[in-house]
Motif scaffolding. Structure first.
Motif, PDB file in Angstrom:
ATOM      1  N   UNK A   1       0.852  -1.189   0.000  1.00  0.00           N
ATOM      2  CA  UNK A   1       0.000   0.000   0.000  1.00  0.00           C
ATOM      3  C   UNK A   1       0.887   1.237   0.000  1.00  0.00           C
ATOM      4  N   UNK A   2       0.622   2.134  -0.931  1.00  0.00           N
ATOM      5  CA  UNK A   2       1.377   3.376  -1.030  1.00  0.00           C
ATOM      6  C   UNK A   2       0.432   4.556  -0.869  1.00  0.00           C
ATOM      7  N   UNK A   3       0.882   5.538  -0.120  1.00  0.00           N
ATOM      8  CA  UNK A   3       0.129   6.782   0.051  1.00  0.00           C
ATOM      9  C   UNK A   3       0.843   7.969  -0.575  1.00  0.00           C
ATOM     10  N   UNK A   4       1.954   7.729  -1.226  1.00  0.00           N
ATOM     11  CA  UNK A   4       2.685   8.796  -1.900  1.00  0.00           C
ATOM     12  C   UNK A   4       2.432   8.690  -3.389  1.00  0.00           C
ATOM     13  N   UNK A   5       2.019   9.781  -3.977  1.00  0.00           N
ATOM     14  CA  UNK A   5       1.736   9.789  -5.414  1.00  0.00           C
ATOM     15  C   UNK A   5       3.043   9.736  -6.183  1.00  0.00           C
ATOM     16  N   UNK A   6       3.097   8.832  -7.169  1.00  0.00           N
ATOM     17  CA  UNK A   6       4.293   8.706  -7.990  1.00  0.00           C
ATOM     18  C   UNK A   6       4.523  10.008  -8.747  1.00  0.00           C
TER      19      UNK A   6
ATOM     20  N   UNK B   1       0.870  23.843  -5.069  1.00  0.00           N
ATOM     21  CA  UNK B   1       1.136  22.563  -4.409  1.00  0.00           C
ATOM     22  C   UNK B   1      -0.074  21.662  -4.617  1.00  0.00           C
ATOM     23  N   UNK B   2       0.214  20.433  -5.027  1.00  0.00           N
ATOM     24  CA  UNK B   2      -0.845  19.482  -5.310  1.00  0.00           C
ATOM     25  C   UNK B   2      -0.664  18.246  -4.448  1.00  0.00           C
ATOM     26  N   UNK B   3      -1.754  17.790  -3.837  1.00  0.00           N
ATOM     27  CA  UNK B   3      -1.705  16.575  -3.036  1.00  0.00           C
ATOM     28  C   UNK B   3      -3.086  15.933  -3.048  1.00  0.00           C
ATOM     29  N   UNK B   4      -3.125  14.707  -2.537  1.00  0.00           N
ATOM     30  CA  UNK B   4      -4.351  13.922  -2.533  1.00  0.00           C
ATOM     31  C   UNK B   4      -4.657  13.472  -1.110  1.00  0.00           C
ATOM     32  N   UNK B   5      -5.943  13.325  -0.823  1.00  0.00           N
ATOM     33  CA  UNK B   5      -6.419  12.833   0.465  1.00  0.00           C
ATOM     34  C   UNK B   5      -7.346  11.659   0.186  1.00  0.00           C
ATOM     35  N   UNK B   6      -7.033  10.509   0.781  1.00  0.00           N
ATOM     36  CA  UNK B   6      -7.848   9.305   0.644  1.00  0.00           C
ATOM     37  C   UNK B   6      -8.723   9.143   1.878  1.00  0.00           C
TER      38      UNK B   6
ATOM     39  N   UNK C   1      -2.817  15.925   8.211  1.00  0.00           N
ATOM     40  CA  UNK C   1      -4.178  15.597   7.793  1.00  0.00           C
ATOM     41  C   UNK C   1      -4.735  14.606   8.800  1.00  0.00           C
ATOM     42  N   UNK C   2      -5.810  14.990   9.459  1.00  0.00           N
ATOM     43  CA  UNK C   2      -6.380  14.118  10.479  1.00  0.00           C
ATOM     44  C   UNK C   2      -7.874  14.383  10.597  1.00  0.00           C
ATOM     45  N   UNK C   3      -8.559  13.416  11.180  1.00  0.00           N
ATOM     46  CA  UNK C   3      -9.980  13.537  11.462  1.00  0.00           C
ATOM     47  C   UNK C   3     -10.237  13.051  12.877  1.00  0.00           C
ATOM     48  N   UNK C   4     -11.218  13.633  13.513  1.00  0.00           N
ATOM     49  CA  UNK C   4     -11.540  13.295  14.889  1.00  0.00           C
ATOM     50  C   UNK C   4     -12.997  12.891  14.994  1.00  0.00           C
ATOM     51  N   UNK C   5     -13.217  11.855  15.797  1.00  0.00           N
ATOM     52  CA  UNK C   5     -14.577  11.391  16.040  1.00  0.00           C
ATOM     53  C   UNK C   5     -15.111  12.131  17.269  1.00  0.00           C
ATOM     54  N   UNK C   6     -16.145  12.957  17.076  1.00  0.00           N
ATOM     55  CA  UNK C   6     -16.684  13.780  18.144  1.00  0.00           C
ATOM     56  C   UNK C   6     -17.793  13.097  18.919  1.00  0.00           C
ATOM     57  N   UNK C   7     -18.007  11.818  18.681  1.00  0.00           N
ATOM     58  CA  UNK C   7     -19.042  11.112  19.422  1.00  0.00           C
ATOM     59  C   UNK C   7     -20.078  10.530  18.497  1.00  0.00           C
ATOM     60  N   UNK C   8     -20.947   9.662  19.043  1.00  0.00           N
ATOM     61  CA  UNK C   8     -21.979   9.033  18.214  1.00  0.00           C
ATOM     62  C   UNK C   8     -22.929  10.064  17.632  1.00  0.00           C
ATOM     63  N   UNK C   9     -23.169   9.947  16.370  1.00  0.00           N
ATOM     64  CA  UNK C   9     -24.107  10.831  15.696  1.00  0.00           C
ATOM     65  C   UNK C   9     -23.578  12.199  15.366  1.00  0.00           C
TER      66      UNK C   9
ATOM     67  N   UNK D   1     -14.798   7.625   9.990  1.00  0.00           N
ATOM     68  CA  UNK D   1     -13.998   7.936   8.811  1.00  0.00           C
ATOM     69  C   UNK D   1     -12.515   7.977   9.181  1.00  0.00           C
ATOM     70  N   UNK D   2     -11.686   7.586   8.212  1.00  0.00           N
ATOM     71  CA  UNK D   2     -10.240   7.646   8.359  1.00  0.00           C
ATOM     72  C   UNK D   2      -9.669   8.294   7.099  1.00  0.00           C
ATOM     73  N   UNK D   3      -8.617   9.078   7.266  1.00  0.00           N
ATOM     74  CA  UNK D   3      -8.032   9.812   6.141  1.00  0.00           C
ATOM     75  C   UNK D   3      -6.523   9.604   6.148  1.00  0.00           C
ATOM     76  N   UNK D   4      -5.960   9.616   4.956  1.00  0.00           N
ATOM     77  CA  UNK D   4      -4.512   9.594   4.769  1.00  0.00           C
ATOM     78  C   UNK D   4      -4.174  10.542   3.635  1.00  0.00           C
ATOM     79  N   UNK D   5      -3.033  11.238   3.764  1.00  0.00           N
ATOM     80  CA  UNK D   5      -2.613  12.231   2.780  1.00  0.00           C
ATOM     81  C   UNK D   5      -1.431  11.689   1.987  1.00  0.00           C
ATOM     82  N   UNK D   6      -1.345  12.089   0.731  1.00  0.00           N
ATOM     83  CA  UNK D   6      -0.243  11.636  -0.116  1.00  0.00           C
ATOM     84  C   UNK D   6       1.074  12.313   0.214  1.00  0.00           C
TER      85      UNK D   6
END
Length: 1285
Positions: free
Chosen positions: A924-929, A1066-1071, A1040-1048, A1029-1034
């Motif tokens: 698995x790669x998260x860096x764009x070629x 600057x160009x990048x991608x977020x999965x 780049x991060x996400x936080x779960x603030x609780x149910x709903x 949800x989970x995120x990863x940046x190239x």
């Protein structure tokens, strides 16, 4: 005849005398000769004359170079002056023969007519211009105008044996009385920069095109007076191969025999021997690279040329072809071919800004830029190949069709600062339970596919009869326009059962019109270009398209046709509109990709960015759902769409300081304003085709769906490089090859001391640099030992010398075998235990497979697994292992607690005697070629739009990565090796975001994820209503991060990006993932961060504020122009095109008059109007205050149209002297003045006439009326509240 064959003879020149070539000095002197006018009594009235210029060596009576000819000019007589023929032509050349005998010969030729109507040229005189003085220095450059006396006769007289130098002593030459030539000759130093492009002793004019030099513009310009080089383009030639008839070995053997026969025919003096090596050119090819056609990489096959024809090497080595072969095809086969792979750096010839500093860092791109390359016609490949697709991608897609992820996106921004002076410095601070830091603000996303048409039937009729290319089905019948399909009626079974599995996707961009609701804050563009990306094809940046009105004037709501713009700025002669075709054929797609493509059409939208072709500013963006491309069993389908083009404006951030940050509701959100700019007319079609293999070409092998890599127990190993093997029905057939053909070091050792021509050893790309150096040192040691032991053999002739050479070669081969025996055996043993796995990697997607590992020994062993790349890892957690097996439908068992981690974190597995286990791996790669990033972003404007139709299968070619895994027992002894070949593939971009931010600062952005799987009426706080949800940046340098603030609770993505210098992008991608193991992303977002120079401006609404900017010139002068996003609120001086001097500084004056109060952004671009390149970009951050309102009015008007209303208000001049006042308003679309300025005497009252325009909407509007003085300072402001009822 090709262009090269036409230009090549012009560069051929007669070489200097042989004695001059032997003693040629290293330097060369450049000259500029201006032939002004020819005067004399010998000139006949009305006759046409021509000047010819040649180089002559008086010492050796030898002409050299190439004769230059002027244009024919007629002689004119104006009594009492003699006849005169004006030429005024400039000739440039350079020569290294700095001798006093070198001169330029000028010949005067008259054109005489024959009786039959033809003409002939007669020489009527000549003269000599000395180039160097007696001391080998150039002639005096101070002499601007000179007079050259002419002699009777022809310059051929200079070749007579009795010719004497100098000519004044020659009694055979007679001077032409009262006739002379006016000229000037002086050294021309600027020509030295193009010495590598201009051959020596070649005379050219300033109007002549020199390859590599910027051509002249117009008839009066001179491109060599101050020559400018064209921008170089870096090309990479790889995988070069040559094919000769009937084979390379037979061709070489026949060539050597013929050369030896030629040498035997030459009679040498007795006892004379030649030991010199001569290099001969036997074949050559011509290739003119078509750069700027949008092709990033291509395969080139060229026929080789030879025979009795003049070639680039000026050598003739050939043989006469047999008389029996006369067909063109036979001659082509006999000549041979050369084949290679060429690729160019797209960003290097499309943009002129910062380069990519590091492959591992972020991918930096340049703004959309227009190319000056010639437009190439659109073409569609017959059978493009598709990208690789993993089963994990096809299976792990929990997204639903009813609620896709192109919904509304919320942008949030705020900064917090807090300081407590009473806090103790020695005690740690306690974090307060304060979350979130940003207040959510709803921002409208792109509304995909607005099929509602606002044009009238007459406008639609004119649009569809404008001559757009007809779309035909596979039976060459026109495809009619139908309504878009209802998403609820989509059936995947119909798509799978369709016999026409081939899809020809056609996109036609027809017209672009201004929306009637556009408040005209920005000028309407004259030209536009589009950027978008369809599926996994490379992104497209279209050519410039000019907006052409079908009626008089671009009225609001009227669609304007899109017409291509030529290189010179004129309109193209072809049909209007822009058409792109994509071929998606399952015969060349990989396993399971057809189903993935159908899902892509059913669930995705195509986002299109529209750019101003002159200012390079973003006009707006539009989106269209691709569901209408689903044929659902029909042979072809075509739909028409009218898309809303909207732009989004972000207000500057508002920072809350101190304890106000902790107060509820104190955070003020980032303001967002969405404006509708226009409507884009688009026609989309999908034409079905039968899946047929291309004749003469085998389909690409599909990758195996098996996730198990078998152990190489029964593998038949052939020594690499030693055999040519192939599998047949009878088994394996191998063909032996000579050692010198497969081993470069041995070939170099054998030919190290031979006097004959050295054979070029084949390159071995698989050997590392260290191993190569070690082998070279070993070969040197072998030669030293051989020379020290036996010494050099005496030089004998005949068969004894040949036998001695053969004995020496055998000794070298024997010593070489002894030294490489151990390494060869080790390499063969490693190949026997090596298994290979090919992975088609996509950004963010995990590729899962299992390796079958067997203990070959009768005793137990603890095997250590070593991987030499961090992107390939062993799955240690059994839950993750089980998760991937469920996604890939694997039936092999999962073993708990299988691995043991050492202190260095390398996994170990215990194996019993002859036991076999399966080791799970994940790549698995998260860096764009970098190569894929360069091909997946609008870095510039391609010269042709056919880049969209390039083959999908070539996306990973040339960028394969090799990863080796070693399974070692105690002592480091390997029992198995795994070679993983990684082929990177482009990925689908689901959504694109563009942010403009000040340069060299951090961008902090919070984006709210849309609420998926949330049912209406679900109470807040209910668990399980929305997946985590989970995120990863190239880019690893971006937070780049996400936080779960609780149910709903909703989830937000937080980004922190460091901006670069202006005008860098600057160009990048977020999965984005919905599973904790990050198997396959459900969405991939693309981000562009435009870095601009920041300029803070404090101003008042309705009042002019002046400031200035410093423009720094580039190494070359440029014609530039400043463009702004709000031309009605920001004026520049100069407001048109002006010249920016080279390496100079020029001041640009800016005037800002905002129409409304508040904080906002205005963009300012400095663009090269000739090359359409962005030189500088500014971000003006306005902090505008509301002016003091002195009077307020209220008026009620009917809504829904009408003729508007006329009103009057009065203004009293408070000064005792007359004053001149200027009027402006905050809403010029709703209010116009009878006069924009007025003059009133002191203390007098003036009546201002107002005209209120009708409005279609019900509501109220506050319109400000600004009264400014002669310096544009605000005197008073009136407020009119208009109630539309």
């Amino acid at each position: 005849m090709s262009e090269w064959e036409r230009v090549f003879p012009r560069g051929l020149a007669l070489p200097p005398h042989g004695q001059r070539r032997r003693a040629r000095p290293p330097g060369s002197t450049a000259f500029r000769c201006v032939l002004k006018a020819l005067e004399g009594a010998v000139l006949a009235q009305g006759a046409e004359f021509q000047l010819r210029l040649s180089l002559f060596d008086a010492t050796y009576h030898h002409f050299f170079g190439r004769t230059w000819r002027s244009s024919c000019r007629a002689a004119r007589r104006a009594p009492p002056h003699p006849a005169r023929a004006a030429f005024n032509e400039t000739v440039y050349f350079h020569t290294s023969l700095n001798h006093s005998g070198i001169a330029a010969v000028v010949e005067v030729v008259v054109t005489a007519g024959n009786g039959d109507g033809s003409s002939r040229h007669l020489s009527c005189g000549f003269g000599l211009i000395p180039l160097f003085g007696s001391g080998s220095e150039a002639t005096d450059p101070a002499a601007e105008g000179r007079t050259l006396k002419l002699y009777h006769g022809t310059p051929r007289a200079l070749l007579h044996p009795r010719f004497q130098d100098p000519m004044e002593k020659n009694k055979y030459l007679t001077v032409m009385e009262k006739s002379h030539l006016q000229y000037s000759l002086k050294p021309h130093q600027p020509l030295e920069m193009i010495f590598h492009l201009l051959p020596e002793n070649l005379l050219v004019s300033g109007q002549q095109n020199i390859p590599g030099v910027l051509p002249a513009c117009g008839d009066a310009s001179d491109c060599l007076q101050k020559p400018q080089l064209l921008k170089p383009v870096t090309c990479y030639l790889e995988r070069l191969s040559i094919q000769l008839h009937p084979s390379l070995e037979e061709f070489e053997e026949e060539l050597l025999d013929l050369l030896n026969s030629d040498r035997l025919l030459k009679a040498l003096p007795s006892g004379a021997r030649s030991e010199a090596t001569e290099m001969c050119s036997v074949r050559w090819a011509v290739w003119s690279p078509a750069l700027g056609t949008g092709e990033k990489e291509e395969e080139v096959v060229l026929p080789l040329r030879g025979g009795p024809h003049r070639g680039p090497c000026q050598a003739l080595v050939y043989r006469t072809p047999p008389s029996g072969r006369s067909s063109c095809q036979g001659k082509h086969v006999e000549s041979g071919t050369v084949q290679f792979h060429v690729s160019t750096d797209s960003e290097e010839h499309l943009v002129t800004a910062a380069k990519i500093p590091d492959k591992g860092r972020d991918a930096l791109e340049q703004p959309p830029t227009l190319s000056l390359s010639p437009q190439a016609p659109l073409r569609v490949p017959a059978s493009p190949r598709g990208p690789g697709l993993s089963v994990s991608q096809l299976s792990a897609m929990p997204r639903g069709r009813d609620q896709p992820l192109d919904g509304g996106i919320t942008h949030l921004e705020a900064d917090l600062g807090w300081a407590d002076p009473k806090a103790c410095a020695e005690e740690p601070l306690r974090a307060l339970p304060f979350a979130p830091l940003q207040v959510p603000v709803a921002a409208l996303g792109l509304q995909a596919d607005s099929s509602h048409t606002l044009l009238s039937r007459a406008a639609l009729a004119r649009l569809h009869t404008a001559g757009f290319p007809e779309i035909l089905d596979r039976h060459q019948e026109p495809v009619g326009i139908s309504e878009p399909v209802d998403p609820a009626t989509f059936s995947p079974q119909l798509e799978e059962a369709d016999p026409l599995q081939g899809n020809e996707i056609i996109l036609q961009f027809l017209a672009f019109g201004r929306d009637a609701r556009d408040h005209a804050e920005g000028t309407w563009p004259r030209t536009i270009f589009l950027t978008f990306q369809f599926y996994r094809f490379p992104p497209v940046t279209t050519p410039r398209l000019q907006l052409v009105s079908m009626e008089r004037g671009p009225a609001a709501g009227q669609a304007q046709l899109l017409v291509r713009v030529n290189k010179d700025g004129t309109l193209g002669s072809g049909p209007p509109g822009l058409q792109l075709k994509y071929m998606v054929d399952p015969a060349f797609l990989r396993a399971g990709e057809q189903r993935w493509f159908v899902r892509y059409l059913a669930e995705h939208s195509l986002q299109i960015d529209i750019w101003d072709g002159d200012s390079l500013l973003l006009v707006g963006s539009a989106a269209v759902r691709l569901q209408s491309l689903l044929r659902q069993g029909r042979e072809a389908i075509r739909t028409h769409h009218e898309l809303e083009v909207a732009t989004t404006e972000y207000e500057p951030d508002v920072t809350v300081m101190g304890q106000e940050a902790l107060r509820h509701g104190a955070l003020r959100p980032l303001g967002v304003r969405v404006a509708l700019r226009g409507r884009l007319h688009l026609s989309m079609a999908n034409v079905g085709h039968l899946c047929e293999e291309t004749p003469g070409q085998l389909p690409s092998p599909l990758p195996s769906r098996s996730r198990i890599v078998p152990a190489p127990d029964n593998a038949r190993v052939i020594p690499a490089g030693s055999w040519l093997s192939r599998d047949t029905a009878c088994g394996r057939v191998s063909q032996a090859r000579r050692l010198v053909e497969v081993d470069s070091e041995l070939a170099a050792a054998l030919h190290a001391h031979r006097p004959g021509p050295r054979l070029v050893p084949p390159a071995v790309p698989s050997e590392a640099a260290a191993a190569r150096r070690r082998k070279l040192r070993r070969m040197a040691l072998v030669r030293q030992q051989e020379e020290a032991g036996g010494g050099r053999m005496p030089q004998v002739s005949g068969w004894q010398e040949q036998r001695a050479q053969q004995v020496r070669d055998l000794q070298i081969i024997d010593a070489y075998r002894e030294h490489t025996k151990g390494e060869s055996i080790s390499r063969l043993l490693s190949q026997a235990i090596t298994a290979t796995r090919t992975v088609h990697a996509v950004l963010g997607t995990a590729e899962f497979f299992e390796f079958t590992l067997k203990n070959p020994y009768g005793v137990q062993h603890t095997v250590t697994i070593e991987v030499d790349h961090p992107e390939l890892s062993v799955i240690l957690d059994p839950r993750e292992w089980r998760h991937f097996k469920e996604l890939t439908k694997s039936v092999t068992p999962v073993e708990e607690e299988m691995f043991h981690l050492r202190d260095d974190l390398r996994p170990q597995v215990y194996l019993r005697p002859y036991e076999t286990v399966r080791i799970p791996f994940k790549y698995q790669t998260f860096s764009a070629d970098p190569a894929i990033v360069a091909a997946q972003g609008p870095a510039g404007l391609d010269s042709s739009a056919d880049t969209a139709a390039r083959s999908l299968g070539k996306s990973g070619a040339g960028r394969m990565k090799h990863i080796q895994v070693s399974f070692q027992v105690s002592g480091g002894k390997p029992i198995a090796l795994l070679l993983v070949k990684v082929e990177p593939q482009p990925h689908v971009v689901d959504q694109t975001f563009r942010f403009y931010h000040p340069e060299l600062t951090f961008l902090k952005k919070t984006i709210r994820l849309p609420p998926w799987h949330t049912l209406p009426g679900t109470p807040v706080g209910m668990p399980g209503v929305q997946p985590e949800m989970f995120v990863r940046c190239s880019d690893p340098n971006i937070i780049c991060e996400t936080k779960n603030m609780g149910p709903g609770e909703p989830q937000d993505i937080f980004l922190k990006v460091a901006g670069g210098p202006s005008p860098q992008i600057k160009k990048f991608f977020v999965a984005i993932y919905t599973d904790s193991w990050l198997a396959a992303p459900v969405q991939i977002w693309q981000f562009y961060l435009h870095s601009l120079q920041r300029l803070d401006v404090s101003c008042t609404a309705g009042q002019l504020s002046r400031l200035s900017l410093l423009l720094r010139g580039t190494p070359a002068p440029r014609r530039v122009r400043a463009f702004t996003s709000h031309p009605h609120e920001l004026q520049v001086d100069p407001d048109g095109t002006f010249l920016l001097p080279a390496n100079g500084i020029q001041e640009l004056f800016v005037g800002v008059r905002p129409r409304r109060a508040g904080s906002r952004f205005i963009y300012l671009n400095l663009v090269d109007v000739e090359s359409h390149q962005l030189l500088s970009s500014w971000l003006l951050c306005l902090a505008c205050q509301q002016p003091l309102i002195s009077k307020a009015f209220e008026i009620s008007l009917p809504a829904g149209g009408g003729r508007g209303c006329n009103k009057r208000i009065t203004y009293t001049n408070p000064y005792p002297s007359p004053r001149l006042y200027f009027l402006s308003t905050s809403r010029p679309d709703l209010l116009q003045f009878k006069e924009d300025s007025f003059e009133v005497a002191g203390g007098e009252v003036y009546t201002i006439g107002l005209r209120f325009a009708p409005s279609q909407d019900v509501g109220e509007e506050e319109i400000l009326i600004h009264i400014n003085d002669h310096e544009d300072k605000n005197e008073e402001t009136f407020c009119v509240k208009v109630l539309y009822q």
